[in-house]
Design an enzyme around this catalytic site. Structure first.
Site, PDB file in Angstrom:
ATOM      1  N   GLU A  36      -3.003  -6.223 -12.560  1.00  0.00           N
ATOM      2  CA  GLU A  36      -4.530  -6.371 -11.943  1.00  0.00           C
ATOM      3  C   GLU A  36      -5.375  -5.952 -12.984  1.00  0.00           C
ATOM      4  OE1 GLU A  36      -5.123  -3.681  -8.690  1.00  0.00           O
ATOM      5  OE2 GLU A  36      -6.945  -4.873  -8.313  1.00  0.00           O
TER       6      GLU A  36
ATOM      7  N   HIS B 240       0.975  -1.286  -0.090  1.00  0.00           N
ATOM      8  CA  HIS B 240       0.013   0.021  -0.305  1.00  0.00           C
ATOM      9  C   HIS B 240       0.845   1.106   0.022  1.00  0.00           C
ATOM     10  CE1 HIS B 240      -4.062  -2.148   1.440  1.00  0.00           C
ATOM     11  NE2 HIS B 240      -3.814  -2.377   0.160  1.00  0.00           N
TER      12      HIS B 240
ATOM     13  N   ARG C 104       3.024  -6.506 -10.224  1.00  0.00           N
ATOM     14  CA  ARG C 104       1.586  -7.069 -10.019  1.00  0.00           C
ATOM     15  C   ARG C 104       0.855  -6.447 -11.268  1.00  0.00           C
ATOM     16  NH1 ARG C 104       0.352  -4.718  -5.705  1.00  0.00           N
ATOM     17  NH2 ARG C 104      -0.542  -3.035  -5.921  1.00  0.00           N
TER      18      ARG C 104
ATOM     19  N   HIS D 206     -12.836  -2.237  -2.676  1.00  0.00           N
ATOM     20  CA  HIS D 206     -13.199  -3.459  -2.100  1.00  0.00           C
ATOM     21  C   HIS D 206     -14.485  -3.892  -1.815  1.00  0.00           C
ATOM     22  CE1 HIS D 206      -8.475  -3.252  -0.844  1.00  0.00           C
ATOM     23  NE2 HIS D 206      -8.766  -3.466  -1.986  1.00  0.00           N
TER      24      HIS D 206
ATOM     25  N   HIS E 121     -10.592  -9.586  -5.626  1.00  0.00           N
ATOM     26  CA  HIS E 121     -11.865  -9.202  -4.547  1.00  0.00           C
ATOM     27  C   HIS E 121     -12.986  -8.400  -5.452  1.00  0.00           C
ATOM     28  CE1 HIS E 121     -10.460  -4.845  -5.329  1.00  0.00           C
ATOM     29  NE2 HIS E 121      -9.274  -5.134  -5.244  1.00  0.00           N
TER      30      HIS E 121
HETATM   31  N1  GLY Z   1      -5.741  -0.917  -5.294  1.00  0.00           N
HETATM   32  C1  GLY Z   1      -6.204  -1.806  -4.132  1.00  0.00           C
HETATM   33  C2  GLY Z   1      -6.316  -3.307  -4.503  1.00  0.00           C
HETATM   34  O1  GLY Z   1      -5.745  -3.750  -5.624  1.00  0.00           O
HETATM   35  O2  GLY Z   1      -6.786  -3.843  -3.969  1.00  0.00           O
HETATM   36 MN    MN Z   2      -5.399  -2.220  -7.228  1.00  0.00          MN
HETATM   37 MN    MN Z   3      -7.469  -4.505  -6.391  1.00  0.00          MN
END
Ligand code: GLY
Ligand code: MN
Ligand code: MN
Length: 435
Positions: A403, A231, A401, A352, A345
């Site tokens: 995403e 974070h 990462r 979230h 999530h």
């Molecule tokens: N940006 C927060 C997460 O990827 O969960």
């Molecule tokens: Mn994220």
């Molecule tokens: Mn996320």
């Protein structure tokens, strides 16, 4: 705020499904978030509570949605800040009581100044009061001072409802995904060796603002080792030639979030070591997305990414054990030294979002259903500052990462963020390319 985001019929249908699940002698009091101050009399930008947004689209501060029974019918009342020229000169225009009734999907509106007088008789007459406590001290006090009305939690019912997104919601989520994707592309193009993390943040967030959006969580821009801090968001280091930058940034459209992570080399060329880790994370991410099939349990996605990562760490010589041992009991084996977070999530009004994993506290595991939107976001992190685990020299200082945001459909997963490039070739072609 001049209008609701979704159609009245969608809000009214949500209200009816929610209220239809409550006992007849209940009362609903749904507060919005409080205004929070950051410095003396300067407040943080206001963000309405997601439950009130969900039920009636009210996004201004100072509101309570009440629902009470009149005979066989539920009646909804929105308590709002009344028109007040002096306050409006400083804080902005207010819709007022008449504007609320004509423009919002509620039966009645009252000034917040009347809330105690209006709510008390209903509190006295009900058995259960469905309210999120801790948000509005006036409501909390009225409820605790009432005779016998038992506090009940409305969120399990609403969370279940919020899990499946309607077509109207998916349109907003696609728009949010498109803006966030374009912002990452703009930032990749603008990147050069020595760039400040804050500069990348500014390219990302100026794109949000230019598209009448705003961030859905503080943007994470971590160069080199900073990418290994999950974070991290101080975003105040320069990023050296040869380092990767991890950017986790998403925006919000009509309350609906996107949440994208991309990782790229600031000089536009992955080194061999960076390429090895990046390709492994990408392979895991694609396996995670592929596992998002209707009927599969929620955990199958995490298991799919984990298997690929664990096997890859063995193949790269980071772990010296069998796949079974790398995965360990309950997928908590030594591969978790390098992949410390969940694989995804739910995504929606909250970044979230509610409803992920288990259904209720002790309920059965949720299965993927058409209309769910979730993130898939595996990563690998080799912080050179870590002394508690073995960090191979070859990979020290690398954090990756990837995403994406995925809509579950009967025809398979749909990647809402597919316009954001993620192959090595696409990224190398974009970074530093302003033409
Ligand atoms: N940006 C927060 C997460 O990827 O969960
Ligand atoms: Mn994220
Ligand atoms: Mn996320």
């Amino acid at each position: 705020m001049s209008e609701t985001a979704l159609s009245d019929s969608e809000y009214l249908s949500r209200q009816s499904v929610f209220l239809g699940q409550l006992p007849e002698d209940s009362l609903v009091l749904m507060p919005t978030n409080p205004v929070v101050y950051r410095s003396n009399d300067t407040a943080f930008p206001f963000r309405a509570n997601s439950y009130i947004l969900y039920l009636c689209g009210w996004s201004d501060p100072g509101a309570v949605l009440m629902a009470h029974r009149e005979g066989a019918e539920w009646v909804t009342t929105l308590f709002i800040q009344p028109r007040d020229t002096k306050a409006e000169i400083w804080e902005g225009r207010r819709v007022g009581v008449e504007g609320t009734v004509s423009g919002w999907p509620v039966d009645k509106a009252h000034s917040l100044e009347d809330i105690a007088d209006s709510v008390t008789p209903h509190l006295d007459a009900c058995t259960s009061v469905y309210c999120i406590s801790g948000l509005n001290p006036v409501l909390d006090e009225l409820i605790s001072g009432s005779d016998g009305a038992e506090l009940a939690d409305p969120t399990p019912i609403l969370d279940d409802m919020r899990v499946l997104k309607s077509n109207e919601e998916i349109r907003f989520m696609q728009e949010s995904a498109d803006i966030a994707s374009a912002s990452h592309i703009a930032a990749m193009r603008a990147t050069f060796p020595g760039i400040g993390e804050w500069q990348i943040q500014s390219f990302i967030e100026s794109h949000f603002t230019a598209n009448k959006s705003r961030w859905s969580y503080p943007s994470i821009v971590g160069g080199g080792d900073n990418a290994t801090i999950l974070h991290y968001n101080s975003n105040d280091d320069e990023i050296s030639d040869g380092e990767l930058v991890l950017v986790d940034a998403g925006c919000e459209v009509s309350g609906y979030a996107s949440d994208i992570t991309r990782t790229w080399p600031v000089n536009g060329k992955f080194s061999d070591q960076q390429r090895e880790i990046y390709e492994l994370v990408l392979k895991a991410e694609l396996a995670g997305i592929e596992s998002c099939q209707v009927g599969s349990p929620w955990s199958s996605m995490h298991h799919a990414t984990s298997r690929v990562l664990a096997q890859g760490l063995i193949d790269l010589g980071v772990l010296d054990c069998s796949l079974e041992d790398a995965l360990g009991d309950d997928f908590n084996g030594p591969f978790r030294n390098y992949f410390m977070h969940g694989s995804g999530h739910m995504l929606g009004l909250d970044v979230h979002d509610v409803g992920g994993g288990r259904q209720g506290d002790d309920g059965p595991e949720r299965k993927f259903e058409p209309g769910m939107v979730l993130t898939v976001e595996p990563g690998l992190y080799f912080g050179s500052w870590r002394t508690d685990i073995d960090i191979p020299d070859r990979y020290a200082g690398i954090g990756v990462r990837i995403e994406d945001n995925v809509l579950i459909t009967a025809d398979g997963p749909v990647v809402l963020t597919s316009s954001c490039p993620k192959t090595i070739d696409e990224i190398e072609a974009l970074v530093g390319n302003n033409g």
